[in-house]
Write a protein that holds these residues in place. Structure first.
Motif, PDB file in Angstrom:
ATOM      1  N   VAL A   6      -4.535  -5.512  -2.798  1.00 47.74           N
ATOM      2  CA  VAL A   6      -4.616  -4.128  -2.633  1.00 47.74           C
ATOM      3  C   VAL A   6      -5.995  -3.472  -3.303  1.00 47.74           C
ATOM      4  N   HIS A  37      -7.851  -0.734  -1.296  1.00 50.56           N
ATOM      5  CA  HIS A  37      -6.775   0.166  -0.457  1.00 50.56           C
ATOM      6  C   HIS A  37      -5.825   1.030  -1.416  1.00 50.56           C
ATOM      7  N   HIS A  38      -6.185   1.046  -2.574  1.00 52.11           N
ATOM      8  CA  HIS A  38      -5.487   1.773  -3.604  1.00 52.11           C
ATOM      9  C   HIS A  38      -6.375   3.199  -3.729  1.00 52.11           C
ATOM     10  N   VAL A  53       0.891  -1.289  -0.146  1.00 53.69           N
ATOM     11  CA  VAL A  53      -0.103   0.043  -0.043  1.00 53.69           C
ATOM     12  C   VAL A  53       0.885   1.119  -0.077  1.00 53.69           C
ATOM     13  N   PHE A 109      -1.819   5.407   0.214  1.00 52.95           N
ATOM     14  CA  PHE A 109      -1.404   4.617  -0.987  1.00 52.95           C
ATOM     15  C   PHE A 109      -0.415   5.602  -1.715  1.00 52.95           C
ATOM     16  N   GLY A 116       2.286   1.926  -3.317  1.00 56.28           N
ATOM     17  CA  GLY A 116       1.474   2.119  -4.419  1.00 56.28           C
ATOM     18  C   GLY A 116       1.632   1.112  -5.081  1.00 56.28           C
ATOM     19  N   GLU A 164      -0.334  -1.871  -7.135  1.00 53.94           N
ATOM     20  CA  GLU A 164      -1.465  -2.265  -7.320  1.00 53.94           C
ATOM     21  C   GLU A 164      -1.918  -3.853  -7.427  1.00 53.94           C
TER      22      GLU A 164
END
Length: 588
Positions: free
Chosen positions: A434, A439-440, A425, A445, A428, A430
């Protein structure tokens, strides 16, 4: 009474006392109660053996383990001292009691369970007593790390013989524990003698676990001689032993759940060996008086600094170089704190303080030995030069901002995920996990740059050790009580980054150039022959340090052999000619 210094020369073959031995012996000789706090390898047993020989009567030694008693009896007899143990494992109990009543023993070893009984007290009235010695005296204190309730019952025995001097001995006791020992055993406040806790021959190494099997195999590859690997559980003991044995080294396991016969045989083989590795739970070691253990490795976190000090102290008892390497993980602290939640609060507060001190030791970037010695109340003046942080100083970085970001990520993800997911996370990434959890879309993030990402795992370890993060049974990270001050900017966090690993040759700190001296090796071979013929471990005949001095001085007469440290009269008479045969015939 006989002169202790004369006995030191004649019986033990030592030119003089070491450290505080003389002060302790002098107090016992004049009948004064004494608590001697001396590091392992400083010669504690001599402090009661000498007065036992010098004073009239028999010395009664209270010792916690049968194996330890038998080992000490064997070593004492090698010096010509009349010694015996009175335990449930000895079939000659009637003969031992007869010898005791007839004044034919210098030393009588007993367990605290037997010593505290009325029948034993009656036996003691049958003859003259030289002194009482309470070994591993920290077991008497509830504040100690190895409390044994039966030690609490010794005071009536001691008070029943007020004219007999009492000597308590331990290698491991902080100030609180020392005060408790004095009170529980009825010792005077001015009877405390502290030799200091430094074991300069031990090199302390501490590393985060990162592929434990490979790390332990590296220790074994770099370190010759006998060693102990402490594992946190019985299952881990057998698993690690099997893994290490695959490398070709002789490795055995030891834990309380094994068949007693197998466990006993493994212990006997280890004591008699010169290069075996024992993988064991911490129950193994207190009963072992083996001086030539060249390394101790911990596969998990000890329970306390006191436990760590005692367990690492089983290496290098002969004063020769030794290694102590601890491998720890953040999950160790999580498990330890979970155990604390099951302990009553009166004891839990002290245990929390011990765990916090242990966290400070594993996290520190300064000299490990200085941290250890300060814990025991000493004031070291300079770094030791013989620990990992002194030999390869780690870089220390201010990781406060990374810690805040990690704590924020834990909070934003509802404190249900482990460090790997939190790192994804923050970086960053993906990933399916995530994206699947949305959580993106969180504010945290992608907020960690490349340099910060490299610090996330070390920071997570540090936060778990400090109780700023806690891990649940599934690895999910949640806040601990130390999280809020870091988030609010009241506390900072510095992280030590290990120095790059340097390649080391086999042998390490425990192997010196003269270990391959052909004469020394020939003397070791002769010692091995004698030990096998007599059914005793090689070190009972002579320590390696004695053989090295023998090789260096190269005596060719019994009179010359008497000048070698550790060659007393009884050993000279028993083994002298056999070793002189090697020395006289040497043409190296």
């Amino acid at each position: 009474m006989r002169d202790p210094l004369t006995l030191l020369h004649e019986v033990f073959g030592f030119p003089g006392f070491r450290g505080v031995q003389e002060a302790v012996v002098a107090r016992v000789m004049r009948g004064a109660g004494t608590l001697a706090v001396m590091p392992t390898g400083a010669g504690k047993s001599l402090c009661y053996q000498l007065p036992a020989l010098a004073r009239p009567g028999t010395a009664v030694i209270v010792s916690p383990l049968i194996a330890l008693m038998h080992d000490q009896v064997r070593s004492a007899e090698a010096f010509g001292i009349r010694a015996a143990a009175l335990t449930s494992a000895d079939e000659d109990r009637a003969e031992t009691m007869r010898r005791f009543r007839d004044g034919q023993l210098d030393l009588l070893y007993v367990a605290p369970e037997r010593a505290s009984g009325e029948s034993f007290r009656s036996l003691l009235r049958a003859t003259s007593l030289a002194l009482f010695a309470i070994d591993e005296a920290h077991c008497v204190s509830e504040w100690g790390h190895d409390f044994r309730p039966d030690y609490r019952l010794l005071r009536p025995l001691l008070d029943a013989f007020p004219e007999v001097p009492r000597l308590a001995l331990t290698a491991t006791a902080d100030r609180h524990t020392r005060a408790d020992i004095l009170e529980q055993l009825g010792l005077p406040q001015d009877g405390l003698i502290v030799a200091g806790f430094d074991r300069p021959n031990i090199r302390y190494m501490i590393s985060p676990r990162d592929g434990l099997q490979g790390q332990l195999k590296t220790v074994l590859a770099n370190q010759a001689g006998a060693g102990i690997v402490y594992a946190p559980t019985r299952d881990a003991t057998e698993r690690i032993a099997a893994q290490l044995a695959a490398g070709g080294r002789t490795v055995r396991a030891y834990h309380a759940g094994m068949d007693p016969g197998v466990r006993r045989r493994n212990q006997q083989d280890f004591v008699a060996s010169e290069d075996m590795v024992m993988v064991a739970t911490v129950a193994f070691g207190m009963g072992i008086d083996k001086p030539d253990v060249r390394f101790v490795a911990h596969a998990g976190l000890p329970k306390s600094i006191e436990g760590y000090y005692q367990e690492t102290g089983r290496a290098g008892r002969d004063g020769e170089p030794a290694i102590a390497h601890l491998f720890w993980g953040a999950e160790d602290f999580a498990r330890a704190r979970k155990r604390l939640s099951e302990v009553d609060e009166a004891r839990a507060s002290g245990e929390r303080a011990r765990l916090s001190a242990l966290a400070g030791l594993v996290e520190t970037s300064e000299c490990r030995r200085m941290v250890l010695l300060r814990y025991f109340g000493e004031d070291p003046r300079a770094p030791c030069g013989n620990c990992d942080n002194c030999l390869a100083p780690p870089a220390t970085v201010d990781a406060t901002e990374v810690a805040r970001k990690l704590l924020s990520a834990a909070f934003r993800t509802e404190m249900r995920f482990g460090v790997g997911h939190l790192l994804d996370v923050l970086a960053g990434r993906e990933t399916d996990k995530v994206i699947g959890n949305g959580h993106h879309r969180l504010s945290v993030f992608g907020i960690a740059d490349e340099a910060e990402q490299k610090l996330v795992r070390p920071v997570a370890r540090a936060l778990l050790a400090r109780d700023a993060l806690r891990a649940d049974d599934y690895g999910g990270l949640s806040f601990g009580p130390a999280a809020r001050p870091i988030l609010k900017g009241e506390h900072s966090l510095a992280v030590a980054l290990p120095a790059p690993k340097a390649r080391r040759r086999r042998g390490g700190a425990g192997e010196e150039s003269h270990a391959h001296d052909p004469l020394f090796e020939a003397l070791r071979a002769r010692r091995r022959e004698i030990a096998q013929a007599r059914g005793v471990p090689p070190y009972v005949i002579f320590h390696d340090s004695t053989l090295r001095e023998m090789a260096g001085l190269h005596p060719t007469t019994l009179e010359g052999l008497a000048q070698v440290t550790g060659v007393g009269q009884a050993k000279r008479e028993a083994y002298g000619d056999a070793f002189l045969e090697v020395l006289r015939g040497w043409r190296g």
